[in-house]
Design a protein around this motif. Structure first.
Motif, PDB file in Angstrom:
ATOM      1  N   LEU A   1      74.787   8.141   3.287  1.00 39.38           N
ATOM      2  CA  LEU A   1      73.535   7.401   3.175  1.00 39.38           C
ATOM      3  C   LEU A   1      73.776   6.002   3.725  1.00 39.38           C
ATOM      4  O   LEU A   1      74.726   5.326   3.332  1.00 39.38           O
ATOM      5  CB  LEU A   1      73.102   7.340   1.707  1.00 39.38           C
ATOM      6  CG  LEU A   1      71.775   6.675   1.394  1.00 39.38           C
ATOM      7  CD1 LEU A   1      70.619   7.467   2.017  1.00 39.38           C
ATOM      8  CD2 LEU A   1      71.588   6.581  -0.116  1.00 39.38           C
ATOM      9  N   LEU A   2      72.925   5.580   4.668  1.00 39.96           N
ATOM     10  CA  LEU A   2      73.072   4.275   5.317  1.00 39.96           C
ATOM     11  C   LEU A   2      71.797   3.459   5.165  1.00 39.96           C
ATOM     12  O   LEU A   2      70.704   4.014   5.079  1.00 39.96           O
ATOM     13  CB  LEU A   2      73.311   4.441   6.824  1.00 39.96           C
ATOM     14  CG  LEU A   2      74.521   5.215   7.286  1.00 39.96           C
ATOM     15  CD1 LEU A   2      74.454   5.433   8.788  1.00 39.96           C
ATOM     16  CD2 LEU A   2      75.782   4.469   6.916  1.00 39.96           C
TER      17      LEU A   2
ATOM     18  N   PHE B   1      78.926   7.587   0.516  1.00 41.39           N
ATOM     19  CA  PHE B   1      79.339   8.963   0.765  1.00 41.39           C
ATOM     20  C   PHE B   1      78.903   9.806  -0.427  1.00 41.39           C
ATOM     21  O   PHE B   1      79.179   9.457  -1.567  1.00 41.39           O
ATOM     22  CB  PHE B   1      80.847   9.066   0.940  1.00 41.39           C
ATOM     23  CG  PHE B   1      81.367   8.464   2.224  1.00 41.39           C
ATOM     24  CD1 PHE B   1      80.536   7.836   3.129  1.00 41.39           C
ATOM     25  CD2 PHE B   1      82.706   8.531   2.516  1.00 41.39           C
ATOM     26  CE1 PHE B   1      81.022   7.286   4.301  1.00 41.39           C
ATOM     27  CE2 PHE B   1      83.212   7.988   3.690  1.00 41.39           C
ATOM     28  CZ  PHE B   1      82.368   7.367   4.582  1.00 41.39           C
ATOM     29  N   ILE B   2      78.230  10.913  -0.143  1.00 40.35           N
ATOM     30  CA  ILE B   2      77.765  11.821  -1.191  1.00 40.35           C
ATOM     31  C   ILE B   2      78.610  13.085  -1.097  1.00 40.35           C
ATOM     32  O   ILE B   2      78.675  13.712  -0.035  1.00 40.35           O
ATOM     33  CB  ILE B   2      76.271  12.134  -1.018  1.00 40.35           C
ATOM     34  CG1 ILE B   2      75.465  10.828  -1.019  1.00 40.35           C
ATOM     35  CG2 ILE B   2      75.792  13.082  -2.114  1.00 40.35           C
ATOM     36  CD1 ILE B   2      74.023  10.988  -0.593  1.00 40.35           C
ATOM     37  N   THR B   3      79.259  13.421  -2.203  1.00 41.38           N
ATOM     38  CA  THR B   3      80.160  14.571  -2.202  1.00 41.38           C
ATOM     39  C   THR B   3      79.505  15.780  -2.854  1.00 41.38           C
ATOM     40  O   THR B   3      78.647  15.648  -3.718  1.00 41.38           O
ATOM     41  CB  THR B   3      81.466  14.248  -2.952  1.00 41.38           C
ATOM     42  OG1 THR B   3      81.164  13.933  -4.311  1.00 41.38           O
ATOM     43  CG2 THR B   3      82.196  13.086  -2.299  1.00 41.38           C
ATOM     44  N   ASN B   4      79.931  16.944  -2.404  1.00 43.35           N
ATOM     45  CA  ASN B   4      79.498  18.201  -2.985  1.00 43.35           C
ATOM     46  C   ASN B   4      80.765  19.014  -3.242  1.00 43.35           C
ATOM     47  O   ASN B   4      81.479  19.357  -2.298  1.00 43.35           O
ATOM     48  CB  ASN B   4      78.557  18.931  -2.030  1.00 43.35           C
ATOM     49  CG  ASN B   4      77.919  20.131  -2.661  1.00 43.35           C
ATOM     50  OD1 ASN B   4      78.099  20.401  -3.845  1.00 43.35           O
ATOM     51  ND2 ASN B   4      77.159  20.869  -1.863  1.00 43.35           N
TER      52      ASN B   4
ATOM     53  N   ILE C   1      82.617   0.867   0.805  1.00 36.96           N
ATOM     54  CA  ILE C   1      82.145   2.249   0.830  1.00 36.96           C
ATOM     55  C   ILE C   1      82.036   2.740  -0.605  1.00 36.96           C
ATOM     56  O   ILE C   1      82.962   2.581  -1.392  1.00 36.96           O
ATOM     57  CB  ILE C   1      83.103   3.148   1.627  1.00 36.96           C
ATOM     58  CG1 ILE C   1      83.144   2.689   3.080  1.00 36.96           C
ATOM     59  CG2 ILE C   1      82.674   4.614   1.533  1.00 36.96           C
ATOM     60  CD1 ILE C   1      84.168   3.417   3.921  1.00 36.96           C
ATOM     61  N   THR C   2      80.891   3.312  -0.936  1.00 34.74           N
ATOM     62  CA  THR C   2      80.661   3.878  -2.259  1.00 34.74           C
ATOM     63  C   THR C   2      80.665   5.394  -2.138  1.00 34.74           C
ATOM     64  O   THR C   2      80.109   5.942  -1.190  1.00 34.74           O
ATOM     65  CB  THR C   2      79.300   3.406  -2.813  1.00 34.74           C
ATOM     66  OG1 THR C   2      79.263   1.982  -2.815  1.00 34.74           O
ATOM     67  CG2 THR C   2      79.057   3.931  -4.211  1.00 34.74           C
ATOM     68  N   THR C   3      81.305   6.063  -3.082  1.00 35.79           N
ATOM     69  CA  THR C   3      81.313   7.523  -3.102  1.00 35.79           C
ATOM     70  C   THR C   3      80.710   8.005  -4.419  1.00 35.79           C
ATOM     71  O   THR C   3      81.101   7.531  -5.489  1.00 35.79           O
ATOM     72  CB  THR C   3      82.754   8.069  -2.976  1.00 35.79           C
ATOM     73  OG1 THR C   3      83.326   7.574  -1.755  1.00 35.79           O
ATOM     74  CG2 THR C   3      82.759   9.588  -2.958  1.00 35.79           C
ATOM     75  N   ILE C   4      79.727   8.899  -4.317  1.00 39.23           N
ATOM     76  CA  ILE C   4      79.107   9.466  -5.518  1.00 39.23           C
ATOM     77  C   ILE C   4      78.952  10.963  -5.324  1.00 39.23           C
ATOM     78  O   ILE C   4      78.882  11.455  -4.194  1.00 39.23           O
ATOM     79  CB  ILE C   4      77.742   8.819  -5.831  1.00 39.23           C
ATOM     80  CG1 ILE C   4      76.730   9.063  -4.707  1.00 39.23           C
ATOM     81  CG2 ILE C   4      77.876   7.335  -6.110  1.00 39.23           C
ATOM     82  CD1 ILE C   4      75.328   8.606  -5.036  1.00 39.23           C
ATOM     83  N   SER C   5      78.883  11.679  -6.416  1.00 38.14           N
ATOM     84  CA  SER C   5      78.677  13.131  -6.340  1.00 38.14           C
ATOM     85  C   SER C   5      77.204  13.423  -6.061  1.00 38.14           C
ATOM     86  O   SER C   5      76.335  12.588  -6.310  1.00 38.14           O
ATOM     87  CB  SER C   5      79.105  13.798  -7.652  1.00 38.14           C
ATOM     88  OG  SER C   5      78.212  13.432  -8.688  1.00 38.14           O
ATOM     89  N   SER C   6      76.936  14.621  -5.568  1.00 35.64           N
ATOM     90  CA  SER C   6      75.538  14.991  -5.301  1.00 35.64           C
ATOM     91  C   SER C   6      74.740  15.024  -6.600  1.00 35.64           C
ATOM     92  O   SER C   6      73.560  14.660  -6.622  1.00 35.64           O
ATOM     93  CB  SER C   6      75.453  16.339  -4.583  1.00 35.64           C
ATOM     94  OG  SER C   6      76.057  17.348  -5.348  1.00 35.64           O
ATOM     95  N   ARG C   7      75.381  15.394  -7.692  1.00 29.31           N
ATOM     96  CA  ARG C   7      74.698  15.404  -8.993  1.00 29.31           C
ATOM     97  C   ARG C   7      74.317  13.978  -9.399  1.00 29.31           C
ATOM     98  O   ARG C   7      73.185  13.726  -9.825  1.00 29.31           O
ATOM     99  CB  ARG C   7      75.581  16.023 -10.064  1.00 29.31           C
ATOM    100  CG  ARG C   7      74.953  15.929 -11.448  1.00 29.31           C
ATOM    101  CD  ARG C   7      75.841  16.538 -12.471  1.00 29.31           C
ATOM    102  NE  ARG C   7      75.612  17.981 -12.381  1.00 29.31           N
ATOM    103  CZ  ARG C   7      75.840  18.820 -13.363  1.00 29.31           C
ATOM    104  NH1 ARG C   7      76.356  18.408 -14.477  1.00 29.31           N
ATOM    105  NH2 ARG C   7      75.572  20.093 -13.222  1.00 29.31           N
ATOM    106  N   GLU C   8      75.256  13.053  -9.232  1.00 28.22           N
ATOM    107  CA  GLU C   8      74.974  11.649  -9.567  1.00 28.22           C
ATOM    108  C   GLU C   8      73.874  11.093  -8.664  1.00 28.22           C
ATOM    109  O   GLU C   8      73.005  10.344  -9.115  1.00 28.22           O
ATOM    110  CB  GLU C   8      76.247  10.819  -9.417  1.00 28.22           C
ATOM    111  CG  GLU C   8      76.109   9.382  -9.857  1.00 28.22           C
ATOM    112  CD  GLU C   8      77.400   8.596  -9.702  1.00 28.22           C
ATOM    113  OE1 GLU C   8      77.383   7.398 -10.041  1.00 28.22           O
ATOM    114  OE2 GLU C   8      78.412   9.152  -9.250  1.00 28.22           O
TER     115      GLU C   8
END
Length: 84
Positions: free
Chosen positions: A39-40, A28-31, A3-10
């Motif tokens: 995103l799949l 997973f996109i974080t805000n 699982i990859t997690t990135i910020s919405s900005r990234e």
């Protein structure tokens, strides 16, 4: 599966990286530090939803308009046989 997690900005700055990461698992996109979206890959999505692909869906996929379809020439039918 990872699982990859990135910020919405990234994600906005490098969507290509996120798309590539879906090959390994969900992204997973974080805000503001909270998970907001996932995103799949299309394969993972179909596996989760149980949706089976049909020929109409496959033919409607974007990018297929540039593929040439070669249809082999039609074979001539043999003459009918008289069995009398």
């Amino acid at each position: 599966m990872s699982i990859t997690t990135i910020s919405s900005r990234e994600f906005q700055q490098n969507a290509n990286r996120a798309q590539k990461a879906t090959r390994q698992g969900p992204v997973f996109i974080t805000n503001r530090g909270r998970t907001a979206q996932v995103l799949l890959s299309i394969e993972d999505y179909h596996r989760l939803t149980g949706k089976r692909q049909n020929i109409a869906d496959l033919l409607a996929m974007p990018g297929l308009e540039d593929i040439e379809l070669e249809i082999p020439p039609r074979l001539e039918r043999a003459a009918p046989v008289d069995l009398d």
